[in-house]
Write an enzyme that holds these catalytic residues in place. Structure first.
Site, PDB file in Angstrom:
ATOM      1  N   VAL A 144      20.891  39.553 -68.007  1.00  0.00           N
ATOM      2  CA  VAL A 144      21.729  39.098 -69.116  1.00  0.00           C
ATOM      3  C   VAL A 144      21.137  37.856 -69.765  1.00  0.00           C
ATOM      4  CG1 VAL A 144      23.869  40.082 -68.201  1.00  0.00           C
ATOM      5  CG2 VAL A 144      23.239  37.721 -67.605  1.00  0.00           C
ATOM      6  N   ASP A 145      20.305  37.140 -69.025  1.00  0.00           N
ATOM      7  CA  ASP A 145      19.744  35.888 -69.546  1.00  0.00           C
ATOM      8  C   ASP A 145      18.698  36.103 -70.628  1.00  0.00           C
ATOM      9  OD1 ASP A 145      21.315  34.307 -67.904  1.00  0.00           O
ATOM     10  OD2 ASP A 145      19.919  34.488 -66.239  1.00  0.00           O
TER      11      ASP A 145
END
Lengths: 422, 422
Positions: B145-146
Site C-alpha cells: 500500500v505504501d
C-alpha cells in the site's frame, strides 16, 4: 378578487450532518416545489443561523440536476448549525427576529431537519402562533446518526453509518486475522455514540457468532469493568489468535467517567484530548503486551455516502417528502416517523408523532439488545439492525471519485434593514 | 520411460496486507493451476512461516468459487507474516529448513507476494540454487500500500488505499464545510506511510485547487515547520471558514523526530502510544483555539475492499498471473512490474525487473510531485495518481454486507518428522 399567494416554505439543516441528510432535503424540496400550496422554497444558509441573519437561499434557482444530486451527496449542502434556541422566556429576541424574517419573506412553513435538540427548537417555533401571534406550520424532519430519537423505528442517517461501521469492522478484522500470528493481535475501532450504543451495536453485524469478530463491543449502556474486559480480550487472543474490539466514544465506567477521559498529558504537561481507542489499546498493551493497532473513524463514518445504505437513503427521502405533505395539510408540530411493518422481508411505512414527544428525548439500546455478557449484540438486536443496512446506493463516479453536487446557493434579496448578531 | 512429474509451486503472502493482495493470489493460482509445467499449488499458512513449519495449504482443494472470490476479498486469505529471513550467514538453519520442506514437497517454484522486505527474502530464496545446491525458480509478486517499490510505475494495493483516502477526504471535508460556521473548523485525518508520502498525496486528489480541501497535507518528505503550518491553518480558516489537514503517520521534524512521538503520558505517567492526528489537532487548538475533530484510518484504509480501485484490482491480478508465466519460463529472481504507457487515457503493460534491484529499496515522493509550498501535490503528481484510483470494483453484497470468501485451508499431509520453531 385577488387570490392570496401561497405561503413560502423554509427548510434548514441542524446539528451534526449525515450521509443522507441531503436526501431528506431532496425529498422536502422536490415535494415543496411541486405543491400548489407552497410558493417559494427557501433554505437557511447554515441552518437556523440563516433564518436569524436573513441569509436565505432560493432553492428554486438550483438546477434540477443539483436537486437530484442531493440524494447522493453527503453532509449538509445548505450548511448546518449547532445552535439551539433558548426558551422563549430566556431569549425572546431570537423568536421575534425569526418572526420578523419569516413575515418579511411570507414564510408559512418551517421544515427543520435534525435530531433531539433540533426537534426542541422546531417545537418552540411551532408554538410561535400561540405565543407570539405568528402562525406557522412547523414539521420536524428526523435526522441523526445516533439513532436515538424515540417513537420512530430508526433515524435517517443511522442506517448508513451502521453499514459503514459493519463493513469497516468486517474488513479490518480480516486484516488483523491474516497478520495475527506474527504481528498485530488486538485491533480497536472507535465509533460515534456519546450516550447511546446504536452505532457500536451495528459493528456486531460484521460477525455471526461470539467467535467471529468483533469479539468485544464496549457500549455506553454497559458500565466498563476493566478486569472483565481484559480477561475477555485474553480469552479471544488465546482462542482465536486475535481480538477485534469496537468501542463507543461514550464508553464509561460505572461512576459515569468516560474512558476517553484518561487525564492524558503531552510532553509539556498540557491536557491531551484524545480518543477512547488509544486508551483502550494501551490498557490492553499494559496488561497483556499484545501488539495492537487502533482506528478512530470520526467524521469518516457519518460522511461515508460511498457506502450508504439504500434503505437509509430511501427513508431519508421519504421523511422529507412526508414532512411537506403533512405541512401542506396544516398538521403542525409533528415529525414523520419510520414505522416497521415486518422484519424479513423488511417492510416499513411513514407515520408521525407530536414534536413534544421527541424533543430532547434519547432512545438508548434496550437491555434485550445486548448479549448476555454485555460485549456483543443479541439476536433481537441483529433482527432489528439488519434491514437498516440493506442495499447499496452508490453515487456516480468521475475520475475515480464520487461526483457530489454543490449548490449555487443564490441568496434571496434581503428585505430587512436590521442585522442580527448570532 | 517414466516422465518426471512437474514441480509443485509454493505461494506465500508477506508483510502488511492490502485490499487486493488476494487478487494477486487469484492471478497466481488461476495461472498456476492451468499450467502444465506446474503440479500442485501450495500456499504457506501465515506466509513463509507456513513453509518453515511445513504448514502448507493445498490450494487445489479450494472451490473454484472461493478462488474467484479472492479477487474481491481483502486482507491475506492464506495468512501473511511479518518475518524477514536473515542473511544466509546469520541463519543458515532457516534456509536449510526451507530446502528440506521444498524438497519433501517437490517444490520448484516460489512466488512471494510482498513489499521491499519481502523482495529481499525472495532474493535470498532465489539464490538457494547457487548457495545451497537446491535450484528453485523464485519470482516476487509486488504488493505494498505504501507504493514505495522502485522500478514499477505503482504497486498493487496502493491504488485502492489511494482511492479510499481520496474518497474519505472528500466526504469528511464536505462534513466539516457544512458545520464550520458554528462548530468544527479543523479536521485532521491521519493516513499510513511511515517513510513515503504516497498515501497522503492521494488525499490531494479530493480537491482541484489550493482552495479546495484538503488544504494542508503533511508529508514525511517535507520537514515539519510548526509556525509555517500553524499560519497556513489560520489562513485557511480565515479564507475558507475551515481547514482540512491530512497527515502522514511518518510526518517528522527536520531532525527526524516523528510528530507522533509527542512524549505523551497518561494519568499514571505511562507513555501513551498515540497517533499523529491528535498531536496535530492539539497543536492547532493550543495555537488558535479552533474546535477540531480528528480521525485515524489505520487498517480501515488498507482493508477497504468495498471501495477498491478497479485498475488496482486488475493490476494486482495481472502481476500474479505474470509471476507464474515468468516462473514457468524459468526466469529466476525477478519481479513483474507495472509499466505506464500513457497517462490519459491510461494504458499500462507488465514488465519485470531483477529482485536485486528492488529488494530493500524505497521510492519516495519525488520533489516535483509536491506543490511549491510543500502542503499539497503538484499537477504532475495528480497526473500520475489519477489513473490509479480509476474505476470501481464492488464486491458482491448479502444482507447489506460484502460477502468475502474464506478459504477451507486444507492442510497438505506433512512428510517430515521434524518440527521447526519459528
Amino acid at each position: 378578487m385577488k387570490k392570496t399567494p401561497p405561503k413560502n416554505a423554509f427548510y434548514a439543516q441542524s446539528g451534526g450532518v449525515s450521509a443522507v441528510i441531503n436526501a431528506s432535503a431532496c425529498g422536502v424540496i422536490h415535494t415543496a416545489l411541486r405543491s400548489k400550496h407552497i410558493g417559494k422554497v427557501y433554505a437557511g444558509r447554515d441552518g437556523i443561523v440563516g433564518a436569524l441573519t436573513e441569509d436565505l437561499i432560493d432553492v428554486g434557482r438550483e438546477s434540477a440536476a443539483t436537486i437530484r444530486g442531493l440524494k447522493y451527496t453527503p453532509a449538509g449542502a445548505f450548511g448546518s448549525a449547532r445552535f439551539k434556541l433558548k426558551g422563549l422566556e430566556q431569549n425572546r429576541s431570537e423568536y421575534q427576529r425569526l418572526i420578523e424574517v419569516f413575515r418579511a419573506h411570507n414564510i408559512g412553513y418551517f421544515f427543520y431537519n435534525g435530531g433531539n435538540d433540533s426537534m426542541d427548537t422546531a417545537l418552540k417555533v411551532s408554538q410561535l402562533g400561540a405565543s407570539l401571534g405568528f402562525p406557522i406550520t412547523c414539521v420536524g424532519v428526523p435526522k441523526t446518526v445516533d439513532n436515538d430519537l424515540p417513537h420512530t423505528d430508526c433515524c435517517p442517517g443511522f442506517g448508513s453509518v451502521a453499514k459503514y461501521v459493519a463493513v469497516s469492522t468486517r474488513e479490518a478484522a480480516l486484516d488483523v486475522a491474516s497478520m495475527a500470528r506474527t504481528s498485530t493481535k488486538v485491533f480497536v475501532l472507535e465509533v460515534m455514540g456519546r450516550h447511546a450504543g446504536w452505532i457500536a451495536a451495528a459493528a456486531g453485524l460484521a460477525g455471526r457468532s461470539a467467535a467471529e469478530p468483533p469479539h468485544v463491543i464496549l457500549f455506553p449502556e454497559v458500565p466498563f469493568e476493566q478486569q472483565r474486559f481484559l480477561e475477555r480480550v485474553r480469552e479471544c487472543v488465546n482462542s482465536y489468535g486475535y481480538c477485534v474490539i469496537v468501542v463507543s466514544e461514550g464508553a464509561a465506567y460505572a461512576d459515569g467517567r468516560f474512558l476517553a477521559d484518561a487525564g492524558t498529558r503531552d510532553a509539556f504537561g498540557h491536557t491531551q484530548l484524545g480518543g477512547v481507542a488509544p486508551v483502550v489499546a494501551n490498557m490492553v498493551r499494559e496488561a497483556h503486551g499484545y501488539k495492537f493497532h487502533w482506528a478512530v473513524a470520526d467524521y469518516l463514518q457519518r460522511a461515508a455516502r460511498h457506502i450508504a445504505s439504500k434503505v437509509d437513503v430511501e427513508q431519508a427521502y421519504a421523511v422529507g417528502k412526508a414532512a411537506v405533505e403533512l405541512g401542506v395539510k396544516g398538521v403542525n408540530a409533528v415529525m414523520p416517523t419510520i414505522v416497521r411493518k415486518a422484519h424479513r422481508p423488511y417492510r416499513w411505512s411513514i407515520g408521525h408523532v407530536p414534536l413534544a414527544e421527541v424533543a430532547n428525548k434519547e432512545k438508548k439500546l434496550p437491555p434485550d439488545y445486548l448479549r448476555e455478557d454485555g460485549f456483543g449484540i443479541s439476536a433481537a438486536c441483529r433482527r432489528y439492525l439488519e434491514p437498516l443496512i440493506a442495499g447499496e446506493a452508490y453515487p456516480p463516479y468521475r475520475n475515480g471519485l464520487p461526483e457530489y453536487v454543490h449548490i449555487r446557493g443564490a441568496a434571496v434579496k434581503r428585505k430587512l434593514q436590521s442585522d442580527f448578531k448570532v
